[in-house]
Design a protein around this motif. Structure first.
Motif: not given
Length: 309
Positions: A24-28
């Protein structure tokens, strides 16, 4: 879809709990900074379903450029990094730990430094953390021995793909990736980064055994860099020193025997030990020189085929 410019390499071992937040944080981060990036995660023989959790988390986060690979057994972080790098398509590779102890927001900072012309950028952990004292001693010792221009060898890193292609990393030598790159003449940079608390799971690198392994690996890397190309310098010098010591001891034994009438058999045994041991080391040096020559020829052939400098 065009090839990504940045490949984030994620070695993971028993990190299933961290997968949802990681992806989730990589995608963000990719979306916020408009990064043409992919994630290559290697499940290094986990027993908690890390690979399955990663695939599910990548799909939930909408990461089309995500690859999940598996090792049948736990082979180690170095091997996981190499497996990920082999599958990566980006020109810039970022080594990122699955435990989220570094922010994904560091990735564009590392990529920007590579764009400035650095071949490898090493993160330097700042602030206080659990293994700060041990880590500081290890890094100071490594800097003193290897003369590297960075202050933290074992943290987040980013590097051009061809840097790794020109090196050969043995088991657990990811800690000395920076050292080996520096020895090859690559340009190194450094960034201060925060070390964040682990959110889930247990640390994988801890205990006194890891310290011993690290020290022994340091000696091995030093020996390879100092004498790997010319092993006769080490074995030959050691052998000649032992032979010279045996000769001096033999002369002393002769003086004692014929000058003072004192016979001392253990002294003669020491002479034999020194001379024979010295000769064996010298012969071993010649054999090691032959192996080094063969290795150089093999590396020349590999350079010709791969085109790396």
């Amino acid at each position: 879809m065009s090839d990504p410019r940045i490949s984030v390499l994620v070695p993971a071992y028993d990190e299933a709990e961290n997968m949802p937040e990681l992806f989730a944080e990589l995608a963000a981060t990719f979306a916020e900074h408009d990064l043409a990036a992919e994630v290559v995660l290697v499940d290094d023989g986990s027993g908690d379903g890390t690979a399955e959790a990663a695939e599910e988390a990548a799909a939930r986060a909408g990461l089309d450029r995500a690859v999940v690979l598996r090792h049948r057994a736990n082979r180690g972080k170095t091997e996981a990094m190499l497996t990920a790098a082999e599958a990566a398509r980006g020109e810039h590779l970022v080594l990122f730990d699955a435990d989220l102890q570094h922010s994904t927001e560091e990735i564009p900072r590392f990529a920007a430094m590579l764009d400035e012309g650095y071949d490898l950028v090493a993160g330097r952990k700042v602030g206080r953390y659990e293994k700060h004292f041990t880590s500081s001693i290890y890094n100071r010792l490594a800097r003193a021995i290897f003369k590297v221009p960075v202050r933290d060898l074992n943290s987040m890193k980013a590097f051009r793909a061809d840097v790794l292609a020109g090196l050969r990393l043995r088991h657990d030598w990811h800690r000395y990736f920076v050292v080996l790159a520096h020895a090859q003449g690559y340009r190194l940079g450094e960034l201060n980064i925060d070390l964040l608390p682990r959110r889930h799971g247990e640390p994988k690198f801890s205990g006194r055994r890891r310290i011993l392994i690290g020290v022994l690996d340091m000696v091995s890397v030093w020996f390879q860099l100092a004498f790997g190309r010319k092993p006769l310098l080490f074995f030959g010098t050691s052998g000649l020193t032992m032979i010279a010591a045996g000769c001096v001891t033999g002369l002393a034994a002769l003086v004692l025997r014929f000058g003072f009438g004192l016979g001392y058999r253990p002294l003669l045994t020491l002479v034999l030990l020194l001379v024979v041991g010295g000769l064996l080391l010298f012969v071993l040096g010649f054999l090691a020189e032959t192996m080094a020559q063969l290795r150089d020829e093999i590396e020349d052939l590999r350079r010709d085929r791969s085109g790396w400098p």
